[in-house]
Motif scaffolding. Structure first.
Motif, PDB file in Angstrom:
ATOM      1  N   LEU A  59      48.305 -28.454  67.462  1.00 37.63           N
ATOM      2  CA  LEU A  59      48.960 -27.782  68.477  1.00 37.63           C
ATOM      3  C   LEU A  59      50.152 -27.294  68.603  1.00 37.63           C
ATOM      4  O   LEU A  59      50.881 -28.518  68.830  1.00 37.63           O
ATOM      5  CB  LEU A  59      48.272 -28.063  69.720  1.00 37.63           C
ATOM      6  CG  LEU A  59      46.678 -28.043  69.914  1.00 37.63           C
ATOM      7  CD1 LEU A  59      46.107 -28.551  71.129  1.00 37.63           C
ATOM      8  CD2 LEU A  59      46.112 -26.793  69.614  1.00 37.63           C
ATOM      9  N   PRO A  62      54.490 -23.714  72.672  1.00 34.55           N
ATOM     10  CA  PRO A  62      53.853 -22.560  73.445  1.00 34.55           C
ATOM     11  C   PRO A  62      54.211 -21.193  72.993  1.00 34.55           C
ATOM     12  O   PRO A  62      55.252 -20.792  72.662  1.00 34.55           O
ATOM     13  CB  PRO A  62      54.260 -22.870  74.977  1.00 34.55           C
ATOM     14  CG  PRO A  62      54.797 -24.130  75.114  1.00 34.55           C
ATOM     15  CD  PRO A  62      55.160 -24.582  73.515  1.00 34.55           C
ATOM     16  N   TYR A 338      46.986 -33.548  79.522  1.00 33.89           N
ATOM     17  CA  TYR A 338      46.869 -32.144  79.588  1.00 33.89           C
ATOM     18  C   TYR A 338      46.246 -31.668  80.967  1.00 33.89           C
ATOM     19  O   TYR A 338      45.993 -30.598  81.391  1.00 33.89           O
ATOM     20  CB  TYR A 338      45.682 -31.726  78.492  1.00 33.89           C
ATOM     21  CG  TYR A 338      46.115 -31.601  77.322  1.00 33.89           C
ATOM     22  CD1 TYR A 338      46.984 -30.781  76.513  1.00 33.89           C
ATOM     23  CD2 TYR A 338      45.868 -32.897  76.498  1.00 33.89           C
ATOM     24  CE1 TYR A 338      47.557 -30.865  75.269  1.00 33.89           C
ATOM     25  CE2 TYR A 338      46.367 -32.935  75.103  1.00 33.89           C
ATOM     26  CZ  TYR A 338      47.168 -32.036  74.435  1.00 33.89           C
ATOM     27  OH  TYR A 338      47.440 -32.318  73.179  1.00 33.89           O
ATOM     28  N   TYR A 345      55.008 -28.860  77.582  1.00 33.43           N
ATOM     29  CA  TYR A 345      54.166 -28.346  76.287  1.00 33.43           C
ATOM     30  C   TYR A 345      52.690 -28.600  76.550  1.00 33.43           C
ATOM     31  O   TYR A 345      51.876 -27.700  76.504  1.00 33.43           O
ATOM     32  CB  TYR A 345      54.750 -29.219  75.161  1.00 33.43           C
ATOM     33  CG  TYR A 345      53.897 -29.124  73.922  1.00 33.43           C
ATOM     34  CD1 TYR A 345      53.778 -27.999  73.012  1.00 33.43           C
ATOM     35  CD2 TYR A 345      52.783 -29.969  73.460  1.00 33.43           C
ATOM     36  CE1 TYR A 345      52.744 -27.909  72.037  1.00 33.43           C
ATOM     37  CE2 TYR A 345      52.015 -30.189  72.777  1.00 33.43           C
ATOM     38  CZ  TYR A 345      51.958 -28.852  71.855  1.00 33.43           C
ATOM     39  OH  TYR A 345      51.090 -28.582  70.705  1.00 33.43           O
ATOM     40  N   GLN A 349      49.492 -26.046  76.764  1.00 35.40           N
ATOM     41  CA  GLN A 349      48.340 -26.195  75.761  1.00 35.40           C
ATOM     42  C   GLN A 349      46.934 -26.448  76.463  1.00 35.40           C
ATOM     43  O   GLN A 349      46.192 -26.374  75.642  1.00 35.40           O
ATOM     44  CB  GLN A 349      48.399 -27.094  74.602  1.00 35.40           C
ATOM     45  CG  GLN A 349      49.830 -26.594  73.746  1.00 35.40           C
ATOM     46  CD  GLN A 349      49.626 -25.417  73.085  1.00 35.40           C
ATOM     47  OE1 GLN A 349      48.593 -25.054  72.428  1.00 35.40           O
ATOM     48  NE2 GLN A 349      50.438 -24.512  73.178  1.00 35.40           N
ATOM     49  N   HIS A 352      43.799 -24.246  76.104  1.00 33.54           N
ATOM     50  CA  HIS A 352      43.240 -24.020  74.642  1.00 33.54           C
ATOM     51  C   HIS A 352      42.507 -25.312  74.418  1.00 33.54           C
ATOM     52  O   HIS A 352      41.514 -25.131  73.781  1.00 33.54           O
ATOM     53  CB  HIS A 352      44.648 -23.961  73.651  1.00 33.54           C
ATOM     54  CG  HIS A 352      44.194 -23.611  72.201  1.00 33.54           C
ATOM     55  ND1 HIS A 352      43.936 -22.622  71.616  1.00 33.54           N
ATOM     56  CD2 HIS A 352      43.439 -24.793  71.285  1.00 33.54           C
ATOM     57  CE1 HIS A 352      43.460 -22.690  70.343  1.00 33.54           C
ATOM     58  NE2 HIS A 352      43.278 -23.963  70.130  1.00 33.54           N
ATOM     59  N   VAL A 394      46.758 -21.058  65.333  1.00 31.43           N
ATOM     60  CA  VAL A 394      47.500 -22.274  65.964  1.00 31.43           C
ATOM     61  C   VAL A 394      47.732 -23.373  65.236  1.00 31.43           C
ATOM     62  O   VAL A 394      48.644 -24.096  65.603  1.00 31.43           O
ATOM     63  CB  VAL A 394      46.835 -22.510  67.396  1.00 31.43           C
ATOM     64  CG1 VAL A 394      46.798 -21.441  68.373  1.00 31.43           C
ATOM     65  CG2 VAL A 394      45.468 -23.041  67.087  1.00 31.43           C
TER      66      VAL A 394
END
Length: 639
Positions: A59, A62, A338, A345, A349, A352, A394
């Motif tokens: 990944l 952004p 996350y 960052y 993500q 996603h 991506v």
């Protein structure tokens, strides 16, 4: 990937794929009992685990919101189509493998089974495995069968949940009949709640794949004293979490250490679905919103009911090394990094990563490029609709010879660096098809492909791949216009064979052929020179080999200005392309113009980054300021 990455469907005989630890879905096959119903000394040979992980290393930075000259971020409902299956079967009770023998030796058990409403009204394709297993249990595990046949939910529950429970108990009984009977009698199976079937599935997976972890779980006081509905939610999190992380067992089964957040939603097709997030440390409320958005958007795009009514997400560090998340089938696991909303960052993500794992509730059981490519495409679409991001790849590209044919032929294990090509090639194939075909025709074909996987109608390998994609996208119920058919054939040829004739050109993704206008009028300046170097501050390089660089390359911008005003910051967008026509990374850099300076040099890292191999071929880097292309650099990566 070991994705289902991304839901472990239990099968009594499973096909073990050549891809490392990945186990693929298969139809169950029960042993045929002899006429006297003496059970064979045969235990299940395995069951399936779906594949789904989001590789954190794949990944990129952004993607700033930008105008997308492709389709606007809206989603029109897909018209319903008939789900009539020409291969659909309806059987009566005596058509089951062991039913005639059971009727002769134990007529009361046979009568009890044949009286179950979903059996008596004709057994469908989806119900065969469950019915066969119940008959088998009646013949081989009479006490367990007696416990089951007294449950009201045996007559009423959804067949998918019944299958998980019945097949799961059979697997556990193969190891210890007493434990299976005790489990069936526990409070959580008196009435069925959304997480109960997943708890049985989790225990069955542990019993077969991780017997030592299974014994630790069964010895825990929460399990030993009888699992209730609240505890069943936690038990469902154990498969693929506790093995390798034994310290998490006590933590996850301790209500004081595990924090739960639930939200019940109603989906247009699946109906009521429970979303649950579990944490062992504080997180952000935004994660639940991202989860709901991913679930709603994915179901809407697929035009098929979400395949589960309980979506559990555990934020924990129990994720395989290079991945950001995994879907074990019973639940999703995503790194706590996350579960933040801090502008980092990882925060950018998170949507996603969550959407990728949600997509694996649909996409599992196929070749890795298909499962991971479809999940990446779906996740990218979810974020495109949520944020208006460009609908672009991506993942960093793979070398041009790494086609779908190559991936299917080589049987690349997860541990190998080129395994990530399943993500990169797969997502590009589906993006390419989506952009070149009529949208409704693509979505119908995409839905048909999912149905093919769901019905397990795959080729001789047992894993759906290119033949199934061709059959569902180009034929059958998906009647294409001549234009869409030709475009689809070109795209498939491009990514399967590497045919140059299949190369597509997009208005919004091809290398920008407009001339460079290097002027920076707001500061009376110019981009004087732009080039790629192999080290920060190094000399220009237009060609370099893969062996020369195992880290970033560097974009160097030399600029000058004649600016006399107060300090002014200029922001630039940098877009990196590969020769396949897809941009693979977008990032920003800033330049500060001040009266005391007449210019300077700015560096920005480009390429795949450490620990990932450069794709051999032609690369472009474009630099934009206020919509104008102010710099362009092309370079070649050789073997």
């Amino acid at each position: 990937m070991r994705l289902f990455s991304p839901s472990s469907v239990i099968a009594l005989l499973a096909v073990v794929a050549a891809f490392g630890a990945l186990l693929v879905f298969s139809r169950i096959v029960l042993p045929l009992l002899p006429a006297d119903l003496e059970p064979e000394a045969q235990s299940p040979a395995g069951f399936t685990r779906p594949p789904a992980e989001s590789p954190s290393s794949l990944l990129f930075d952004p993607v700033p919101p930008a105008a997308d000259s492709g389709r606007s971020p809206t989603l029109v409902p897909l018209p319903p189509t008939s789900q009539t299956d020409p291969l659909q079967v309806t059987l009566d009770f005596l058509s089951l493998r062991n039913a005639p023998s059971l009727e002769r030796s134990n007529p009361s058990a046979a009568t009890a089974i044949s009286s179950i409403p979903w059996v008596s009204d004709g057994i469908t394709r989806e119900e065969i495995d469950t019915a066969e297993t119940i008959v088998y249990l009646a013949a081989t595990e009479d006490k367990l069968f007696d416990e089951l046949v007294g449950k009201a939910w045996l007559n009423e529950a959804e067949i998918k949940e019944l299958e998980k429970i019945v097949l799961g108990l059979e697997v556990i009984a193969a190891a210890d009949s007493g434990e299976a009977r005790a489990l069936a009698a526990m409070p959580f199976l008196e009435t069925l709640q959304p997480a109960d079937a997943l708890a049985v599935e989790s225990l069955a997976n542990l019993a077969y794949f991780e017997p030592s972890s299974y014994q630790q779980v069964m010895a825990h006081p929460v399990v030993r004293d009888g699992i209730n509905d609240a505890e069943a939610r936690l038990v469902g999190l154990l498969f693929e979490t506790v093995p390798g992380h034994p310290d998490l067992l006590a933590k996850l089964l301790d209500p004081g250490s595990t924090f739960a957040e639930e939200r019940t939603i109603r989906l247009p097709l699946a109906g009521e679905v429970v979303l649950a997030i579990y944490r062992t440390r504080p997180g952000t409320p935004r994660s639940m919103d991202l989860l709901e958005n991913a679930v709603r958007t994915t179901e809407a795009f697929m035009g098929e009911p979400l395949p589960t009514r309980y979506v559990a997400l555990l934020f924990e560090d129990a994720v395989p090394a290079i991945f950001g998340g995994a879907n074990s089938g019973t639940h999703m696991i995503i790194l706590p990094d996350y579960d933040v909303d801090d502008g980092s960052y990882e925060s950018s993500q998170a949507g996603h990563v969550i959407a990728h794992e949600v997509a694996h509730y649909y996409w599992h059981g196929g070749e890795d490029w298909l499962d991971e490519g479809a999940a990446e495409f779906t996740a990218t679409l979810v974020e495109h609709l949520r944020l208006g991001h460009p609908l672009a790849a991506v993942n960093y590209p793979c070398a041009s010879d790494h086609t779908v044919r190559y991936l299917e032929t080589m049987s690349i294990p997860e541990s190998h660096p080129t395994y990530v090509c399943n993500y990169a090639v797969g997502e590009r194939l589906f993006l390419d098809l989506y952009r070149n075909m009529d949208e409704k025709e693509f979505r119908k074909g995409f839905r048909n492909l999912y149905r093919r996987l769901k019905a397990n109608k795959s080729g001789p390998t047992g894993r759906a791949g290119m033949p199934e994609l061709r059959a569902t996208l180009l034929g059958g119920a998906n009647t294409l216009s001549e234009v869409s058919r030709q475009e689809a054939e070109n795209v498939i040829g491009r990514w399967y064979e590497g045919n140059e004739a299949g190369t597509a050109v997009y208005i919004d993704t091809r290398p920008d052929t407009r001339p460079v206008v290097a002027e920076l009028p707001t500061v009376y300046g110019w981009i004087d020179r732009a080039y790629i170097s192999l080290s920060e501050g190094g000399p220009p390089s237009k060609t370099f080999s893969v062996s020369e660089l195992d880290d970033w390359a560097w974009l160097t911008l030399e600029y000058s200005h004649d600016y006399a005003g107060p300090p002014r910051e200029l922001t630039f967008q940098v877009v990196e392309y590969f020769e396949d026509g897809f941009p693979y990374r977008r990032s920003t850099l800033t330049i500060q113009a001040e009266r005391r300076y007449s210019g300077g040099v700015q560096w920005l890292s480009v390429g795949p980054g450490p620990e990932q191999e450069w794709a051999q071929g032609r690369h472009w880097v474009y630099v934009y300021h206020e919509g104008r292309k102010v710099a362009e650099v092309a370079f070649e990566v050789t073997p």
